[in-house]
Design a protein around this motif. Structure first.
Motif, mmCIF file in Angstrom:
data_model
loop_
_atom_site.group_PDB
_atom_site.id
_atom_site.type_symbol
_atom_site.label_atom_id
_atom_site.label_comp_id
_atom_site.label_asym_id
_atom_site.label_seq_id
_atom_site.Cartn_x
_atom_site.Cartn_y
_atom_site.Cartn_z
ATOM 1 N N LEU A 1 -4.425 -4.089 6.254
ATOM 2 C CA LEU A 1 -4.127 -4.003 4.666
ATOM 3 C C LEU A 1 -5.664 -4.079 3.819
ATOM 4 O O LEU A 1 -6.389 -4.862 4.402
ATOM 5 C CB LEU A 1 -3.407 -4.874 4.058
ATOM 6 C CG LEU A 1 -1.970 -4.653 4.448
ATOM 7 C CD1 LEU A 1 -0.900 -5.912 4.218
ATOM 8 C CD2 LEU A 1 -1.106 -3.293 4.350
ATOM 9 N N LEU A 2 -5.830 -3.689 2.739
ATOM 10 C CA LEU A 2 -6.844 -3.940 1.930
ATOM 11 C C LEU A 2 -7.065 -5.463 1.505
ATOM 12 O O LEU A 2 -6.165 -5.916 1.161
ATOM 13 C CB LEU A 2 -6.678 -2.848 0.506
ATOM 14 C CG LEU A 2 -7.619 -3.292 -0.556
ATOM 15 C CD1 LEU A 2 -9.110 -2.863 -0.260
ATOM 16 C CD2 LEU A 2 -7.518 -2.663 -1.686
ATOM 17 N N HIS A 3 -8.317 -5.947 2.018
ATOM 18 C CA HIS A 3 -8.636 -7.242 1.757
ATOM 19 C C HIS A 3 -8.533 -7.785 0.313
ATOM 20 O O HIS A 3 -9.372 -6.917 -0.521
ATOM 21 C CB HIS A 3 -9.828 -7.610 2.424
ATOM 22 C CG HIS A 3 -9.941 -8.786 2.946
ATOM 23 N ND1 HIS A 3 -10.480 -9.754 1.802
ATOM 24 C CD2 HIS A 3 -10.054 -9.519 3.809
ATOM 25 C CE1 HIS A 3 -10.553 -11.020 2.304
ATOM 26 N NE2 HIS A 3 -10.388 -11.052 3.691
ATOM 27 N N LEU B 1 -0.674 0.292 -9.841
ATOM 28 C CA LEU B 1 -1.576 -0.899 -9.966
ATOM 29 C C LEU B 1 -1.470 -1.729 -8.828
ATOM 30 O O LEU B 1 -0.516 -2.109 -8.376
ATOM 31 C CB LEU B 1 -0.963 -1.672 -11.100
ATOM 32 C CG LEU B 1 -1.788 -3.082 -11.694
ATOM 33 C CD1 LEU B 1 -3.296 -2.544 -12.165
ATOM 34 C CD2 LEU B 1 -1.101 -3.709 -12.700
ATOM 35 N N ILE B 2 -2.631 -1.584 -7.955
ATOM 36 C CA ILE B 2 -2.695 -2.595 -6.872
ATOM 37 C C ILE B 2 -3.094 -4.006 -7.073
ATOM 38 O O ILE B 2 -2.478 -4.940 -6.700
ATOM 39 C CB ILE B 2 -4.023 -2.012 -6.022
ATOM 40 C CG1 ILE B 2 -3.803 -0.571 -5.739
ATOM 41 C CG2 ILE B 2 -4.335 -2.804 -4.846
ATOM 42 C CD1 ILE B 2 -2.495 -0.390 -4.996
ATOM 43 N N ARG C 1 -3.235 0.649 2.672
ATOM 44 C CA ARG C 1 -3.584 0.638 3.944
ATOM 45 C C ARG C 1 -4.921 1.625 3.935
ATOM 46 O O ARG C 1 -5.809 1.710 4.811
ATOM 47 C CB ARG C 1 -2.572 1.220 4.955
ATOM 48 C CG ARG C 1 -1.680 0.124 5.118
ATOM 49 C CD ARG C 1 -0.705 0.449 6.376
ATOM 50 N NE ARG C 1 0.311 -0.521 6.446
ATOM 51 C CZ ARG C 1 0.251 -1.663 7.189
ATOM 52 N NH1 ARG C 1 -0.924 -1.914 7.719
ATOM 53 N NH2 ARG C 1 1.058 -2.550 7.405
ATOM 54 N N GLU C 2 -4.833 2.782 3.428
ATOM 55 C CA GLU C 2 -5.933 3.885 3.374
ATOM 56 C C GLU C 2 -5.897 4.555 2.209
ATOM 57 O O GLU C 2 -4.878 4.584 1.326
ATOM 58 C CB GLU C 2 -5.606 4.708 4.583
ATOM 59 C CG GLU C 2 -4.258 5.405 4.470
ATOM 60 C CD GLU C 2 -4.152 6.366 5.735
ATOM 61 O OE1 GLU C 2 -3.096 7.419 5.622
ATOM 62 O OE2 GLU C 2 -4.524 6.083 6.915
ATOM 63 N N VAL D 1 -10.771 2.837 0.850
ATOM 64 C CA VAL D 1 -9.820 1.923 1.860
ATOM 65 C C VAL D 1 -9.902 2.376 3.295
ATOM 66 O O VAL D 1 -9.357 3.308 3.499
ATOM 67 C CB VAL D 1 -8.417 1.714 1.091
ATOM 68 C CG1 VAL D 1 -7.650 0.683 2.233
ATOM 69 C CG2 VAL D 1 -8.664 1.284 -0.321
ATOM 70 N N ASN D 2 -10.247 1.518 4.154
ATOM 71 C CA ASN D 2 -10.543 1.936 5.558
ATOM 72 C C ASN D 2 -10.678 0.651 6.084
ATOM 73 O O ASN D 2 -10.851 -0.464 5.711
ATOM 74 C CB ASN D 2 -11.573 2.892 6.013
ATOM 75 C CG ASN D 2 -13.003 2.568 5.140
ATOM 76 O OD1 ASN D 2 -13.400 1.356 5.366
ATOM 77 N ND2 ASN D 2 -13.459 3.393 4.758
#
Length: 141
Positions: A52-54, A126-127, A95-96, A42-43
């Protein structure tokens, strides 16, 4: 024939050459009877404008690992896999770092496979929870 984890991971990672998986830096890292795991960093390459992670990148990870997992159940010389439906519930932002997508078989039919894919962070939180349905087709020659 017993499951060969190293052969499965080598095949999945080889199929990623020159694809979206390579662009997103998705790497298949673990496999076993009924599951496949892949990691994605995640970058900024996978961020949405708010940093933020798409969600689309998360779904791309889920579809990649779910589709590749179906390949482990078919003969790729004779059959092809097509994702026909995917759904995702995004539960937490990131975020990363690194996220891991783990696909586990829910239903393995002759022509349809249903997978649950959990996308988690480094702490196992859990994302996203995803579901993918794949169709198994004869390979066109």
């Amino acid at each position: 024939m017993p499951f060969d984890k190293e052969k499965a991971l080598e095949m999945c990672n080889r199929f990623s050459d020159n694809t979206l998986m390579l662009t997103l830096e998705i790497v298949y890292t673990d496999a076993g009877e009924g599951f496949l795991e892949a990691k994605m960093p995640v970058n900024s390459r996978v961020h949405q404008p708010m940093g933020l992670l798409h969600g689309g990148a998360t779904v791309a990870l889920a579809e990649s690992v779910g589709s590749a997992a179906s390949l482990l159940f078919v003969n790729p010389e004779l059959q092809e896999v097509r994702g026909i439906e995917i759904s995702a519930n995004h539960l937490r932002s990131k975020r990363e770092g690194v996220v891991t997508g783990t696909a586990r078989i829910v239903h393995k039919g002759r022509s349809l496979h249903l997978w649950e894919v959990k996308v988690t962070d480094e702490e196992g939180r859990l994302i996203s929870l995803c579901k993918i349905t794949n169709m198994v087709l004869p390979k066109k020659r």
